[in-house]
Design an enzyme around this catalytic site. Structure first.
Site, PDB file in Angstrom:
ATOM      1  N   HIS A 214     -10.285   4.337   1.454  1.00 33.55           N
ATOM      2  CA  HIS A 214     -10.230   4.168   2.873  1.00 33.55           C
ATOM      3  C   HIS A 214     -10.624   5.429   3.992  1.00 33.55           C
ATOM      4  O   HIS A 214     -10.848   5.090   4.850  1.00 33.55           O
ATOM      5  CB  HIS A 214      -8.831   3.555   3.322  1.00 33.55           C
ATOM      6  CG  HIS A 214      -8.364   2.215   2.737  1.00 33.55           C
ATOM      7  ND1 HIS A 214      -8.890   1.127   3.083  1.00 33.55           N
ATOM      8  CD2 HIS A 214      -7.524   2.283   1.753  1.00 33.55           C
ATOM      9  CE1 HIS A 214      -8.149   0.319   2.371  1.00 33.55           C
ATOM     10  NE2 HIS A 214      -7.469   0.711   1.514  1.00 33.55           N
TER      11      HIS A 214
ATOM     12  N   LYS B  67     -15.452  -1.178   0.405  1.00 34.80           N
ATOM     13  CA  LYS B  67     -14.860  -1.019   1.838  1.00 34.80           C
ATOM     14  C   LYS B  67     -15.958  -0.563   2.979  1.00 34.80           C
ATOM     15  O   LYS B  67     -16.596  -1.214   3.371  1.00 34.80           O
ATOM     16  CB  LYS B  67     -13.215  -0.183   1.907  1.00 34.80           C
ATOM     17  CG  LYS B  67     -12.609  -1.088   1.046  1.00 34.80           C
ATOM     18  CD  LYS B  67     -11.354  -0.369   0.429  1.00 34.80           C
ATOM     19  CE  LYS B  67     -10.334  -1.346  -0.201  1.00 34.80           C
ATOM     20  NZ  LYS B  67      -9.524  -0.880  -1.331  1.00 34.80           N
TER      21      LYS B  67
ATOM     22  N   SER C 162      -3.315   2.793   2.156  1.00 34.62           N
ATOM     23  CA  SER C 162      -4.245   1.621   2.588  1.00 34.62           C
ATOM     24  C   SER C 162      -3.335   0.727   3.697  1.00 34.62           C
ATOM     25  O   SER C 162      -3.913  -0.043   4.165  1.00 34.62           O
ATOM     26  CB  SER C 162      -4.656   0.907   1.133  1.00 34.62           C
ATOM     27  OG  SER C 162      -3.173   0.780   0.460  1.00 34.62           O
TER      28      SER C 162
END
Ligand SMILES: *Cc1c(COP(=O)(O)O)cnc(C)c1O
Length: 392
Positions: free
Chosen positions: A203, A235, A175
């Site tokens: 991610h 995200k 991250s």
């Protein structure tokens, strides 16, 4: 009693004091923060879906059918058909047999890790894993062995020396660094050493792999290779929540054991409908990912020319390594004065002495936005005592 005020004062003195900014309006590159219009390069909305018209419409359309609140935990009476549909959609999206929907990624990691390992077991954790993984390991009460970042050889010898139930946990995309874990090699050593592999692809989902199916599918790995796949939805997916995907047996077990699944209220079901819509956008989003890749390539080339120290990342996470806390804060402030929002990341989020500006790119940025950021960086550059200075 502890002197809280003094502890805060000490933090301020070493550049570790943290504050929040007040955002108004939706999340998008042009962000209003503390009343100022800034061009933001620090959100995790990698595809620009947090403010996507069709996703918002899906949420609005769902509300009359689902109502607002989740009202109870999944095991009492909160498990709505909208959640169930989303789980089936997530299983198909990740090419897994089944999926289980959690309210946040933090809770998914806490719940899954502490359910799958306990006293007497050993968890092997990459040294740069996300805080929620670290906390899940602690909560499990298992023995924790940190292995050096991405070092499969070190992990392999640690695994060989350990008997009993073994869990290996890693971020898919790290991250704060943006690099991808050596997933194929990790899958191999786990198979050879009878360890259960858990990958947190917070991610990677939406961004990497075929149709944005994530880093695990990008590496061509099946449910046998990576039995426990965790992903988050706040995200690139642009909504909220998280999931774990794997076998039916695993989901059944987690429903029995994952305390952060059992003892929490189900998310408002309408959000699940918005997420399903967002997964459609992601599957059809090759043009978004192609645009994003172009932005990443341009940013890297430009920042490199300016002499910044880049990291080994081909993902939208493109940190500029600075070093000490004050310099990182200084660069962030200098950029803000020019109208850009790039938050400085400091310890303990990153190791001491590795404070950085975590630049993130989004398909919602234009190429002109990236060019503007590079120009601003060229002006802020002299304020920076970076290690890469010699290469300029
Ligand atoms: C952000 C993040 C999480 C937490 O997910 P939330 O849904 O924001 O709670 C978990 N793991 C990693 C690697 C993350 O970056």
């Amino acid at each position: 009693m502890r002197d809280f005020a003094r502890e805060i004062e000490e933090r301020k003195q070493v550049g570790l004091y943290r504050t929040r900014r007040l955002v108004s309006g939706p999340q998008r590159p042009e962000l209003t923060a503390d009343g100022n219009r800034l061009l933001s390069f620090c959100s995790n909305d990698y595809l620009g879906l947090a403010n996507h018209a069709a996703n918002i419409e899906a949420l609005q359309n769902a509300l009359p059918q689902t109502g607002l609140g989740g009202a109870a935990s999944h095991l009492i009476c909160g498990h709505h058909e909208a959640h169930h549909e989303l789980e089936q959609r997530l299983a198909a999206f990740t090419r897994r047999s089944a999926a289980l929907f959690f309210s946040t990624g933090y809770m998914a990691n806490m719940g899954v890790i502490s359910a799958l390992a306990g006293r007497g077991d050993t968890i092997f954790s990459d040294s740069l894993n996300h805080a929620s993984i670290i906390d899940g390991c602690i909560l499990s009460r298992a023995r924790i062995q940190r292995y050096p970042h991405g070092d499969v050889n070190a992990l392999e010898s640690m695994l060989r020396e350990t008997s009993g139930h073994k869990l290996v946990v890693t971020d898919g995309v790290f991250s704060m660094d943006g690099d991808v874990a050596p997933l194929r090699e990790l899958a191999r050593v786990c198979r050879e050493n009878d360890a259960l592999l858990v990958v947190d692809d917070a991610h990677g989902i939406g961004v990497l792999g075929p149709e944005g199916r994530g880093s695990v599918l990008d590496a061509g790995l099946t449910e046998q290779d990576v039995p426990v796949l965790i992903g988050t939805l706040g995200k690139a997916v642009g909504t909220s929540g998280a999931f774990v995907a794997g076998s039916e047996l695993l989901m059944d077990y987690l429903v029995q054991k994952a305390r952060t699944y059992i003892y929490t209220t189900a998310m408002p079901p309408a959000m699940a409908r918005a997420t399903i819509n967002s997964l459609d956008v992601i599957e059809q989003g090759d043009h978004l990912r192609a645009h994003l890749d172009g932005l990443i390539a341009r940013f890297r080339a430009g920042a490199n020319e300016l002499g910044f120290e880049l990291m080994a990342s081909h993902t939208p996470i493109q940190p500029l390594m600075v070093g000490d806390n004050e310099s990182a804060l200084g660069l962030s402030r200098a950029l803000e004065a020019r109208g850009f929002l790039v938050t400085a990341i400091r310890p303990p989020t990153v190791p001491a002495g590795e404070a950085r500006l975590r630049v993130t790119l989004s398909a919602a940025h234009s190429m002109a936005d990236v060019e503007k950021l590079l120009v601003a960086l060229s002006y802020c550059r002299p304020t920076l005592p970076v290690r890469a200075a010699a290469s300029v």
